[in-house]
Design an enzyme around this catalytic site. Structure first.
Site, short mmCIF file in Angstrom:
data_model
loop_
_atom_site.label_atom_id
_atom_site.label_comp_id
_atom_site.label_asym_id
_atom_site.label_seq_id
_atom_site.Cartn_x
_atom_site.Cartn_y
_atom_site.Cartn_z
N ASP A 213 30.24 1.51 51.48
CA ASP A 213 29.83 0.33 52.12
C ASP A 213 30.83 -1.09 51.32
O ASP A 213 30.66 -0.89 49.79
CB ASP A 213 28.15 -0.21 51.62
CG ASP A 213 27.68 -1.66 52.17
OD1 ASP A 213 28.65 -2.44 52.46
OD2 ASP A 213 26.78 -1.68 52.33
N TYR A 238 31.39 -11.00 57.96
CA TYR A 238 30.75 -12.42 57.76
C TYR A 238 30.98 -12.98 56.36
O TYR A 238 30.66 -14.32 56.21
CB TYR A 238 29.43 -12.77 58.51
CG TYR A 238 28.54 -11.93 57.88
CD1 TYR A 238 27.85 -12.16 56.75
CD2 TYR A 238 28.13 -10.94 58.77
CE1 TYR A 238 26.94 -11.09 56.27
CE2 TYR A 238 26.75 -10.30 58.72
CZ TYR A 238 26.37 -9.96 57.30
OH TYR A 238 24.99 -9.55 56.91
N ARG A 387 24.56 -16.33 41.90
CA ARG A 387 25.65 -15.62 42.26
C ARG A 387 26.78 -16.60 42.78
O ARG A 387 26.44 -17.49 43.70
CB ARG A 387 25.04 -14.71 43.18
CG ARG A 387 25.98 -13.64 43.60
CD ARG A 387 25.22 -12.53 44.72
NE ARG A 387 25.40 -13.26 45.78
CZ ARG A 387 25.14 -12.60 46.95
NH1 ARG A 387 25.15 -11.12 46.81
NH2 ARG A 387 25.28 -13.10 48.15
#
Lengths: 413, 413
Positions: A213, A238, A387
């Site tokens: 992934d 995206y 984050r």
């Protein structure tokens, strides 16, 4: 830190940011994106967008392209656009635009559906490639949750067991019962980069199929799918690929495995003769075999336009700047944030770092709200992670300095 | 027909079309769509678009809405749009806009993914609802091919058999081994409308789960999902719902079955707490349980805007006009096309007719090319079918007369 040394650190870091920006070979790319002033801090400079690892910024030329797709291709040509505007072949054409960004030769990547749906296709197909004798799927224990949920479904539907293993432990955990190993290239939470060549080799040594992934690495760093012999991979478009909200994901099937790719979602778009309307399914050769139903053209062609920003960009330059950005952010955080106030979860070693920095603090949710109100946009991952994503194409070193400074002010106040 | 009677038939049918258009209660809707002059026939009137059963025409206000989604929601608000622009809740919000068009109360329809992917979710979930004792899936032998391919995959993955049965034969074919029955409401090729209430009741009488594909009926005629006790249904939004090329499909799960809807694609968007990032999957209640991964926002919000054209429209009025359009088309074809040149595959009985007319002729592919060159756009379905779709919101009776006349000139020449 004393007030005086604070001022000195500030001016030094501001100066360093200016020098780094001046020397940045990718700095011209910034003008290709829409990066307005952020609301909430009207007196300050433009906002700092450090959430490109969740939703990439808008490439400036995309609105005009989308308007043409809607007004002319849909509005005027209508059904004829499937052929005349190249709608039908968009999934594999755009796949070939993404391929070099992840180290793949043409004809192996197809675009369409969500990441979750592509994980399902890849994992069921991987189990089928591995054959009947292998009764277990190994999944990254630190995975973004959807991969785990989908792996559980794939295991249930193919009658296999599912075992969650830490990526570091994969080499010792795989064996002759392992059908497939599903791993995240970069940990979505900590930003840790896993060793794709080594873990792929470990899966292969056990005779298992390696599925990666790439959601948090595609467009952020060199992946080298072909070079490292990855079997199957999926990724989203995206984040660092700036394809737009919910832009379709991609699926890579290594060329020599394509004939054995036995999709659990054999929709008519993957038929060898899709307009033959035959009751018997016969899979198309090559990358289109990974298609399913009618592709979402508006999202897909927005993505195609967005990929223009990669013209002339080398992934090595992107990686070098990404590491410089995260290094500099950590340096600024150390200077501006009171000691012990936040804990860095992202590995300091370059070979273990993606393109984000994760900082832990107990009040992370509240801190992120205040940062956003001041124009510094990162995101909060429960229960306690701040984050910050660094997109080398449009984030500069002055942004980094400012973000760390605002963070220092926010958590120090 | 003699030259004189030809002229007389022409003037009579032109006059009749004018009267029918004048009396059409939906005629005001036409102005809400972009229907420019077709290329290829510059001297003639505007083109006639009879392919809305493949790709609906563009509602005129959609481009402005899409531009706002791209420029402001993505370009300026970026990640904040997931909350502030309502992106996150779009799948169920738009589902609730579609629900009344297919006869469903709110909270049962969700939008996302392609039709093929939704057929897969619905069919695997249906087999699981039916329970272990039932070992067979029955599928419409005349189905649009993708449903058959996906049904075969669902059967293989759930360890069931698959049997293709003509819709008329379903009542005699289902039994206590039947887990689920997958049927097309309107045959994509012939335009035949199947008896949804009767076939649903037959599936239920056998204890099977009834799954309907509404691709060619949603937006074209009343479906009555709740009224007729349908269990699960899927449909596309880019035909009669005019959502745009590849707009996401919808999935209906009857309210009392939602808790038993066990999806084979349990992506993070269907989690009860999607941002909890928990390793254990716990399905959301209600319609969102049918979601999978991140939805394609551009396509989805174009669809949302497109649905505005249904404001104040009753599906009964749509159906009445649809039947009047297809009746009139058949009348004009009889008058203009040389006898025996084409054969009508669409049932003449209203209760067996959808909103399209399919005409068979050996050179259909060539005939359709010539029609399109003259601005009359239908489509060709191999090997020998001319397919004309009649969208009551924007097709008028003068269009119908002209299309049949051009067809007569084309095949008579």
């Amino acid at each position: 830190m004393s007030e005086l040394s604070e001022v000195s650190a500030l001016s030094e870091l501001v100066e360093k940011a200016q020098k780094l920006d001046a020397a940045d070979e990718l700095r011209g790319k910034r003008a290709e994106f829409v990066l307005d002033a952020a609301p909430g801090d009207p007196a300050g400079p433009a906002g700092v967008y450090l959430d490109g690892n969740s939703l990439g910024a808008l490439p400036a030329h995309v609105p005009e392209k989308v308007a043409d797709v809607v007004r002319r291709q849909w509005g005027e040509l209508r059904i004829r656009s499937w052929e005349e505007s190249g709608w039908w072949t968009a999934p594999e054409r755009i796949g070939d635009r993404i391929a070099p960004l992840v180290g793949a030769a043409p004809g192996q990547v197809v675009v369409g559906d969500s990441t979750s749906v592509n994980v399902f296709k890849a994992l069921v197909a991987a189990v089928r490639m591995a054959g009947e004798g292998r009764d277990e799927i190994v999944v990254d224990a630190t995975t973004f949750p959807t991969d785990g949920y989908i792996a559980e479904s794939a295991a249930r539907l193919t009658g296999r067991g599912l075992r969650a293993v830490l990526p570091d432990d994969v080499p010792g955990a795989v064996g002759d019962r392992t059908a497939a190993v599903l791993l995240n290239h970069v940990d979505y939470r900590t930003g840790r980069l896993h060793d794709l060549p080594r873990l792929t080799a470990a899966a292969h040594a056990a005779g298992a199929v390696a599925v990666w992934d790439l959601c948090h690495s595609a467009g952020a760093l060199p992946v080298g799918l072909d070079e490292h012999g990855v079997d199957l991979a999926v990724g989203c478009t995206y984040k660092y690929l700036n394809g737009g909200p919910g832009a379709p994901a991609f699926l890579y099937v290594r060329r020599d495995l394509q004939d054995r790719f036995d999709s659990p979602l054999p929709g008519w778009n993957s038929h060898a003769e899709p307009f033959g309307m035959r009751p018997e399914y016969r899979p198309a050769p090559g990358a289109p075999r990974g298609r399913v139903g009618t592709p979402d053209i508006l999202s897909m062609l927005a993505l195609e336009a967005a990929l223009d920003v990669w013209e002339g960009v080398s992934m090595e330059a992107v990686r070098a700047k990404s590491l410089a950005l995260t290094d500099f952010f950590l340096e600024c955080v150390e200077a501006y944030v009171p000691p012990g106030r936040v804990e860095c979860l992202t590995p300091l070693r370059h070979e273990e770092r993606g393109s984000q920095v994760a900082l832990r603090c107990d009040d992370a949710g509240d801190v992120m709200k205040r940062l956003i109100a001041r124009g510094v946009v990162g995101d909060f991952r429960p229960p306690d992670v701040l984050r910050f994503g660094f997109t080398p194409l449009y984030v500069g070193f002055a942004d980094v300095e400012r973000a760390a400074r605002v963070l220092g002010e926010t958590v120090g106040a």
